[in-house]
Scaffold this motif. Structure first.
Motif, PDB file in Angstrom:
ATOM      1  N   ARG A  54       0.636  -1.342   0.664  1.00 56.34           N
ATOM      2  CA  ARG A  54       0.320  -0.033  -0.161  1.00 56.34           C
ATOM      3  C   ARG A  54       1.012   1.372  -0.034  1.00 56.34           C
ATOM      4  O   ARG A  54       0.251   2.219  -0.169  1.00 56.34           O
ATOM      5  N   LYS A 150      -2.907   6.806   0.951  1.00 53.46           N
ATOM      6  CA  LYS A 150      -2.178   6.842   2.584  1.00 53.46           C
ATOM      7  C   LYS A 150      -1.595   8.325   2.700  1.00 53.46           C
ATOM      8  O   LYS A 150      -0.467   7.855   2.487  1.00 53.46           O
ATOM      9  N   TYR A 154      -3.005  14.907   6.403  1.00 55.71           N
ATOM     10  CA  TYR A 154      -4.556  14.272   7.055  1.00 55.71           C
ATOM     11  C   TYR A 154      -4.866  15.461   8.015  1.00 55.71           C
ATOM     12  O   TYR A 154      -5.289  15.115   9.116  1.00 55.71           O
ATOM     13  N   GLU A 183     -15.586   6.623   5.253  1.00 53.64           N
ATOM     14  CA  GLU A 183     -14.657   6.092   6.926  1.00 53.64           C
ATOM     15  C   GLU A 183     -14.603   6.900   8.023  1.00 53.64           C
ATOM     16  O   GLU A 183     -15.364   8.174   7.554  1.00 53.64           O
ATOM     17  N   GLY A 184     -14.152   6.131   8.755  1.00 50.20           N
ATOM     18  CA  GLY A 184     -13.460   8.175  10.373  1.00 50.20           C
ATOM     19  C   GLY A 184     -12.802   8.275   9.680  1.00 50.20           C
ATOM     20  O   GLY A 184     -11.603   8.038   8.421  1.00 50.20           O
ATOM     21  N   PRO A 185     -11.596   9.235  10.369  1.00 53.27           N
ATOM     22  CA  PRO A 185     -10.161   9.602  10.238  1.00 53.27           C
ATOM     23  C   PRO A 185      -9.198   8.812  10.157  1.00 53.27           C
ATOM     24  O   PRO A 185      -7.971   8.841   9.059  1.00 53.27           O
ATOM     25  N   VAL A 186      -9.108   7.464  10.650  1.00 55.35           N
ATOM     26  CA  VAL A 186      -7.644   6.741  10.422  1.00 55.35           C
ATOM     27  C   VAL A 186      -8.942   5.628  10.663  1.00 55.35           C
ATOM     28  O   VAL A 186      -8.312   4.709  10.993  1.00 55.35           O
ATOM     29  N   THR A 187      -9.956   5.008  10.618  1.00 55.51           N
ATOM     30  CA  THR A 187     -10.303   3.514  10.547  1.00 55.51           C
ATOM     31  C   THR A 187     -11.657   3.269   9.991  1.00 55.51           C
ATOM     32  O   THR A 187     -11.606   4.321   9.003  1.00 55.51           O
ATOM     33  N   ASN A 188     -11.877   2.232   8.822  1.00 52.86           N
ATOM     34  CA  ASN A 188     -12.146   1.346   8.206  1.00 52.86           C
ATOM     35  C   ASN A 188     -14.017   1.701   9.288  1.00 52.86           C
ATOM     36  O   ASN A 188     -13.902   1.580  10.511  1.00 52.86           O
ATOM     37  N   LEU A 207      -9.551   4.234   2.072  1.00 56.57           N
ATOM     38  CA  LEU A 207      -8.752   3.634   2.784  1.00 56.57           C
ATOM     39  C   LEU A 207      -8.901   1.924   2.326  1.00 56.57           C
ATOM     40  O   LEU A 207      -9.626   1.810   3.363  1.00 56.57           O
ATOM     41  N   GLY A 209      -8.177  -0.794   3.866  1.00 49.32           N
ATOM     42  CA  GLY A 209      -7.872  -0.757   5.582  1.00 49.32           C
ATOM     43  C   GLY A 209      -7.642  -2.424   5.612  1.00 49.32           C
ATOM     44  O   GLY A 209      -7.769  -3.049   5.135  1.00 49.32           O
ATOM     45  N   VAL A 210      -5.842  -2.462   5.995  1.00 51.71           N
ATOM     46  CA  VAL A 210      -5.778  -3.648   5.875  1.00 51.71           C
ATOM     47  C   VAL A 210      -5.988  -4.647   7.000  1.00 51.71           C
ATOM     48  O   VAL A 210      -6.778  -5.360   7.134  1.00 51.71           O
ATOM     49  N   THR A 211      -6.600  -3.897   8.023  1.00 54.01           N
ATOM     50  CA  THR A 211      -7.459  -4.590   9.475  1.00 54.01           C
ATOM     51  C   THR A 211      -8.539  -4.807   8.381  1.00 54.01           C
ATOM     52  O   THR A 211      -9.222  -5.874   9.380  1.00 54.01           O
ATOM     53  N   SER A 246      -8.909  -0.888  12.683  1.00 56.07           N
ATOM     54  CA  SER A 246      -7.644  -0.104  11.912  1.00 56.07           C
ATOM     55  C   SER A 246      -6.931  -0.900  12.953  1.00 56.07           C
ATOM     56  O   SER A 246      -6.182  -1.441  14.206  1.00 56.07           O
ATOM     57  N   SER A 247      -5.634  -0.910  12.526  1.00 59.84           N
ATOM     58  CA  SER A 247      -3.719  -1.554  12.774  1.00 59.84           C
ATOM     59  C   SER A 247      -3.317  -1.484  13.734  1.00 59.84           C
ATOM     60  O   SER A 247      -3.494  -2.039  14.576  1.00 59.84           O
TER      61      SER A 247
END
Ligand code: PLP
Length: 284
Positions: A54, A150, A154, A183-188, A207, A209-211, A246-247
């Motif tokens: 990514r 990414k 931000y 999505e969220g600012p730093v999450t799905n 994004l 997300g890998v998670t 998120s990770s």
């Protein structure tokens, strides 16, 4: 989070207390750089290959020179070993370098994990919905809007986190015009009705997300069906439970949306089961 160790491409380990970028690096001047945030479990960065892939894709979309993934693996390992921390946050950055030049800088940093994640998971998050002011499909046909990239631009995402705090909430979810969940600012973002789990589709320019991908692999074995699509916020508001992925934060239950309880207002069962599955995948 506290920065414990820092390694720089072509230089190796450096003192994390000393500056490493030039004032005219475009990462600083214009927010044009790519990054990844990876959780480290027992000394192993989870799904490092996916994050590196990514990172390379983000860098390409930003017009940066091709990322040297072998070198990145090297500095990531150096920083991890130097940190002495088994469970940590690993962040990778690639910047364009100095204005007018063509020497990108690669950084690997290892920091401590935020200290309050389990407490927040047990309590569940209060979320607000906020407008992003774009048409839902526009980012798929407009690569310059950098949907799914990414990048270090931000500031909007961070401004939304501040807005959530101002409204006495913990997190936020972006909506496209038509009140479509993104999505969220730093999450799905995810939610559940019965045995059906819903999450916005990647075609919306969110994004990948890998998670999110890890959870999608676990859904069936836990007896759920996953649906990816374009959903109005009313679907989320009327769900039986909701959570983010998120990770670093992993699976975080959402218990309130715009001041109203979500489901029964308590962390839900799917969130707990998926958190368990994520940990097994990461540490098994
Ligand atoms: C905008 C956005 N969406 C989703 C995510 C979740 O991605 P991942 O699961 O790869 O951490 C992030 C992570 O930082 C993010 O910044």
């Amino acid at each position: 989070m506290t920065l414990l160790a820092l390694a720089v491409g072509g230089r190796g380990l450096v003192d994390p207390g000393k500056p490493v970028l030039h004032a005219d690096d475009e990462a600083f001047l214009r927010g044009r750089a790519a990054f990844e945030t990876i959780r480290v479990y027992g000394g192993r960065p989870f799904r490092l290959d996916d994050h590196l892939e990514r990172l390379a894709a983000s860098a390409e979309r930003l017009g940066l020179p091709q990322v040297d993934l072998v070198a990145f693996r090297g500095i990531a390992r150096e920083a991890l070993d130097a940190s002495g921390e088994r469970d940590a946050v690993l962040r990778l950055y690639v910047t364009p370098g100095r204005e007018g030049g063509s020497y990108p800088t690669a950084l690997a940093m290892v920091s401590t994990l935020p200290h309050d994640l389990d407490e927040r998971r047990a309590r569940g998050l209060r979320m607000i919905s906020v407008q992003l002011g774009i048409e839902p499909g526009v980012r798929a046909d407009a690569p310059w809007l950098l949907g799914g990239v990414k990048s270090t631009s931000y500031a909007v995402n961070m401004a939304v986190e501040l807005e959530a705090q101002r409204r006495n909430a913990d997190d936020a979810v972006f909506l496209a015009n038509g009140r479509i969940v993104l999505e969220g600012p730093v999450t799905n973002v995810w939610w559940r009705r019965g045995r059906d789990l819903f999450t916005p589709a990647l075609e919306l320019g969110i994004l990948a997300g890998v998670t999110r991908a890890t959870l999608l692999e676990s859904v069936a074995e836990l007896g759920y069906r996953a649906h990816e699509g374009m959903y109005p916020v009313e679907e989320l508001a009327g769900a039986e439970e909701a959570f983010t992925s998120s990770s670093i934060r992993e699976v975080m239950p959402v218990v309130e949306l715009d001041g109203a309880p979500l489901g029964d207002g308590r962390p839900g069962t799917a969130a707990a089961e998926l958190q368990g599955a994520l940990r097994r995948a990461a540490t098994g």
